[in-house]
Design an enzyme around this catalytic site. Structure first.
Site, PDB file in Angstrom:
ATOM      1  N   HIS A  16       5.627   6.113  -0.804  1.00 48.20           N
ATOM      2  CA  HIS A  16       6.357   4.930  -1.091  1.00 48.20           C
ATOM      3  C   HIS A  16       5.478   3.623  -1.062  1.00 48.20           C
ATOM      4  O   HIS A  16       4.590   3.807  -0.176  1.00 48.20           O
ATOM      5  CB  HIS A  16       7.685   4.954  -0.531  1.00 48.20           C
ATOM      6  N   HIS A  32       0.774  -1.092  -0.106  1.00 50.35           N
ATOM      7  CA  HIS A  32      -0.036   0.056  -0.141  1.00 50.35           C
ATOM      8  C   HIS A  32       0.768   1.007  -0.124  1.00 50.35           C
ATOM      9  O   HIS A  32       2.137   1.059   0.230  1.00 50.35           O
ATOM     10  CB  HIS A  32      -0.920  -0.005   1.229  1.00 50.35           C
TER      11      HIS A  32
END
Length: 177
Positions: A120, A37
């Site tokens: 990220h 995620h």
């Protein structure tokens, strides 16, 4: 209420390509593909009342869907590497969405996030991994690039209090228009 955070899900096909990057780093704890995620805002352990307030406030967000890509590999921690991650290449709307989450969480009394936002996807968490090993890994796999994918919703995730956090559960989903 469990530990909460908001984020963007990674499509299964992108998760499959990220899986191919696993391995080659002794001692790494690799993130499970279903747990990939992009965090928008870590909320933490909150009581049920605050959890309901967070969920309700997130429902007021009205933002457009957008495209993003994952490009390259990097490491958090420098000389003491802590995590290997894939940076996100996204338009400014991602930063605007994250900033709105930050404002809403502060409005309900949560402390501000202490770090600058760096979108990220975490691939692995590291413990006592030699910097040279990480550098070799990055050199061998650092040209990774995902195809563009569409962020059409953000979600409120929960996690159990454990090392590494997962597995993550979607508690609520909010469309991006």
């Amino acid at each position: 209420m469990p530990r909460l955070f908001t984020g963007l899900e990674i499509p299964a096909e992108i998760g499959s390509s990220l899986m191919l990057l696993r391995g080659g780093v002794p001692g790494a704890r690799w993130v499970e593909p279903g747990d990939f995620h992009i965090t928008l805002r870590f909320i933490g352990d909150v009581d049920d009342r605050v959890g309901r307030e967070v969920a309700a406030m997130l429902g007021d967000i009205r933002r457009k869907a957008f495209e993003l890509s994952l490009v390259g590999l990097d490491v958090f921690g420098g000389r003491k590497p802590r995590a290997i991650y894939v940076p996100v290449e996204a338009p400014s709307v991602l930063a605007e969405l994250q900033a709105e989450h930050e404002r809403l969480m502060q409005r309900i009394g949560l402390s501000p996030e202490g770090r600058n936002y760096r979108p990220h996807v975490t691939l692995a968490r590291l413990r006592e991994t030699a910097p040279r090993t990480v550098a070799d890994y990055l050199a061998a796999r650092g040209l990774y690039r995902s195809p563009p994918f569409r962020a059409s919703r953000f979600v409120l995730f929960s996690s159990r209090a454990s090392v590494g956090g997962g597995p993550y559960v979607v508690e609520a989903a909010y469309p991006l228009l």
